[in-house]
Write an enzyme that holds these catalytic residues in place. Structure first.
Site, PDB file in Angstrom:
ATOM      1  CG  HIS A   1       9.515  -6.019 -10.093  1.00  0.00           C
ATOM      2  ND1 HIS A   1       8.501  -6.558 -11.268  1.00  0.00           N
ATOM      3  CD2 HIS A   1       9.316  -4.730 -10.497  1.00  0.00           C
ATOM      4  CE1 HIS A   1       8.068  -5.810 -11.877  1.00  0.00           C
ATOM      5  NE2 HIS A   1       8.398  -4.440 -11.324  1.00  0.00           N
TER       6      HIS A   1
ATOM      7  CG  HIS B   1       3.642   7.497 -11.928  1.00  0.00           C
ATOM      8  ND1 HIS B   1       3.431   7.769 -13.269  1.00  0.00           N
ATOM      9  CD2 HIS B   1       3.328   6.084 -12.054  1.00  0.00           C
ATOM     10  CE1 HIS B   1       3.078   6.983 -13.901  1.00  0.00           C
ATOM     11  NE2 HIS B   1       3.032   5.935 -13.309  1.00  0.00           N
TER      12      HIS B   1
ATOM     13  CG  ASP C   1       3.785   3.099  -9.423  1.00  0.00           C
ATOM     14  OD1 ASP C   1       2.878   2.268  -9.859  1.00  0.00           O
ATOM     15  OD2 ASP C   1       4.636   3.661 -10.391  1.00  0.00           O
TER      16      ASP C   1
ATOM     17  CG  HIS D   1       1.230  -1.933 -10.459  1.00  0.00           C
ATOM     18  ND1 HIS D   1       0.694  -1.929 -11.469  1.00  0.00           N
ATOM     19  CD2 HIS D   1       1.612  -0.557 -10.086  1.00  0.00           C
ATOM     20  CE1 HIS D   1       1.061  -0.635 -11.963  1.00  0.00           C
ATOM     21  NE2 HIS D   1       1.400   0.226 -11.183  1.00  0.00           N
ATOM     22  CG  PHE D   2      -1.829  -5.248  -3.982  1.00  0.00           C
ATOM     23  CD1 PHE D   2      -0.688  -4.329  -3.841  1.00  0.00           C
ATOM     24  CD2 PHE D   2      -3.067  -5.267  -3.012  1.00  0.00           C
ATOM     25  CE1 PHE D   2      -0.912  -3.477  -2.796  1.00  0.00           C
ATOM     26  CE2 PHE D   2      -2.783  -4.311  -1.854  1.00  0.00           C
ATOM     27  CZ  PHE D   2      -1.940  -3.480  -1.958  1.00  0.00           C
ATOM     28  NE  ARG D   3       3.893  -6.450  -9.711  1.00  0.00           N
ATOM     29  CZ  ARG D   3       4.168  -5.520 -10.672  1.00  0.00           C
ATOM     30  NH1 ARG D   3       3.319  -5.216 -11.599  1.00  0.00           N
ATOM     31  NH2 ARG D   3       5.442  -4.821 -10.711  1.00  0.00           N
TER      32      ARG D   3
ATOM     33  CG  ASN E   1       9.602   2.769 -16.101  1.00  0.00           C
ATOM     34  OD1 ASN E   1      10.677   2.648 -15.988  1.00  0.00           O
ATOM     35  ND2 ASN E   1       9.260   1.322 -17.019  1.00  0.00           N
TER      36      ASN E   1
ATOM     37  N   GLY F   1       9.909  -0.651 -10.779  1.00  0.00           N
ATOM     38  CA  GLY F   1       8.925  -0.854  -9.674  1.00  0.00           C
ATOM     39  C   GLY F   1       9.542  -1.279  -8.566  1.00  0.00           C
TER      40      GLY F   1
END
Length: 445
Positions: free
Chosen positions: A313, A235, A309, A61-63, A282, A328
């Site tokens: 944040h 995951h 994963d 997840h590179f946001r 998660n 995360g």
């Protein structure tokens, strides 16, 4: 075309470690063998270090777009290079979500502008975008992502009729986050009744429980068997789920495959006391017995892929109370050094680690000309020194969020070089600003 010869390598590829050299011509590997030479080639003597295919991370997840205060394609793909990752597959729960073909192509444009590593993106399935999903070309991207338990972003697919239609109407790999939402909500309310909003972090694996994981993953596996869909479960975190997967057939013939992430192989619920919400993921990090079962399944072939994963944040976000702290954490820079610790400890053979992190993602997603050290393949390469210790600290963390769950950890191995499409993108701590990354292509007839 620039020619480069990497000399005196211990080449780790296709289940073997051999000594030799590798030559790059332009973007691709031209020769692999002993005592290679060329009067015009640049020579990099790696003096017995390991030469691996570039790592392929099938879940990050590179946001970008919309959450770029946490990370972006530019910053996180740079960190990936420092971790030996040359290819990644990014997830659809951004803002806006990647749930239309138009938004998917916009993401590819972002990758073309900003990425230091090769890239593809997953298309997000929702309760109401089935018709759009049907229009998606099977070679357009790495696959379809389904959240069968809510996570960062609201992409929960909980309409069972729609879910079965998604499974029946795509030939692509369906990658699924499996946690049962009703179980989680029930557990959360039970712990809220006891603690209010001040729930201890050690309760996280009791809220996002073994049962929540098993209910969802077993349902997804049953649906894949019923419909013939190609399912990849992301995951995994519990020992109980391991019986859902098989090692009786080769990966190329599997219709149902499995991934485990670094944090579930490294941490256990005993670490919540010292790491707190910094290891809130998660699905949750669970018992040491679950971690042991995950390792057993990884080693015997029931689990096919190791990934991160990666989900950054800010520290301000993570340091909130349990209920408010998002799940995360950032991992791409530290996946390979952490797994090398397990290699050096004798936990996993180096050849198997390469299979799970390079070869198998390429097979599973049918990636074209990557994932192996083969003549004619793209020169995505990673050089690892197994005897150059260093400690993870603020000053050497490259994530935009500037923290790591591994802070304070001492690793014995260091990535010294990373090549992307023949370009020396990372060289002993220095990242080239010249970006040579490419959009992934696939071999899906």
């Amino acid at each position: 075309m620039r020619s480069t010869i990497i000399k005196n390598a211990r080449i780790v590829n296709e289940g073997r470690i051999t000594e030799g050299d590798l030559q790059i011509e332009g973007e691709r590997i031209s020769r692999i063998g002993p005592s290679l030479s060329s009067p015009t080639a640049r020579v990099i003597d790696i003096d017995g270090k390991y030469l691996l295919p570039g790592i392929i991370d099938d879940q990050v997840h590179f946001r970008e777009p919309g959450l770029t205060h946490k990370g972006d394609i530019y910053s996180e793909s740079k960190a990936a290079l420092a971790g030996g990752i040359t290819t990644y597959m990014e997830q659809p729960n951004t803002v806006p979500q990647t749930t239309t073909i138009e938004k998917l192509e916009e993401k590819f444009q972002m990758g073309a502008r900003s990425s230091f590593a090769n890239y593809s993106f997953l298309f997000g399935g929702t309760n109401d975008n089935l018709e759009e999903l049907k229009k998606l070309d099977r070679n357009a991207c790495s696959g379809v992502k389904l959240f069968l338990g809510s996570s960062t972003g609201n992409m929960l697919v909980d309409d069972e009729v729609v879910l079965e239609q998604i499974f029946r109407n795509t030939e692509m790999v369906i990658s699924a986050h499996c946690e049962d939402e009703s179980t989680i909500r029930h557990n959360l309310e039970m712990f809220r009744a006891k603690y209010g909003d001040d729930i201890p972090i050690k309760c996280h694996p009791l809220i996002r429980s073994e049962e929540a994981c098993y209910l969802s993953s077993s349902k997804a596996v049953a649906l894949a068997k019923k419909t013939g869909a190609r399912l990849h479960v992301f995951h995994l975190s519990t020992g109980k789920e391991m019986d859902l997967f098989t090692n009786a057939i080769p990966l190329e013939k599997k219709k149902i495959t499995a991934e485990v992430c670094l944090h579930h192989l490294w941490f256990s619920d005993e670490d919540y006391e010292t790491r707190g919400t910094h290891i809130k993921w998660n699905p949750a990090v669970k018992k040491a017995s679950d971690r042991k079962a995950l390792w057993e399944a990884l080693l015997d072939g029931r689990i096919d892929v190791i990934a991160t994963d990666h989900a950054p944040h800010t520290l301000e976000e993570k340091d909130q109370t349990y209920v408010k702290a998002p799940s995360g954490g950032p991992l791409v820079q530290h996946l390979l050094p952490a797994m090398m610790e397990k290699v050096l400890d004798g936990k996993i053979p180096l050849e198997m680690m390469v299979t799970k992190m390079c070869h198998n993602p390429a097979i599973l997603f049918q990636i074209q000309d990557r994932g192996y050290l083969r003549e004619g393949y793209f020169a995505d390469l990673t050089v690892v020194d197994p005897d150059d210790p260093w400690k993870v600290k603020k000053g050497n963390i490259l994530y935009k969020c500037r923290w790591s769950p591994f802070e304070g950890t001492r690793f014995r191995s260091r990535i010294t070089h990373t090549f992307v499409n023949g370009h020396l993108a990372y060289d002993n701590g220095t990242i080239s600003e010249e970006r040579k990354a490419k959009r992934l292509t696939f071999n899906r007839p």
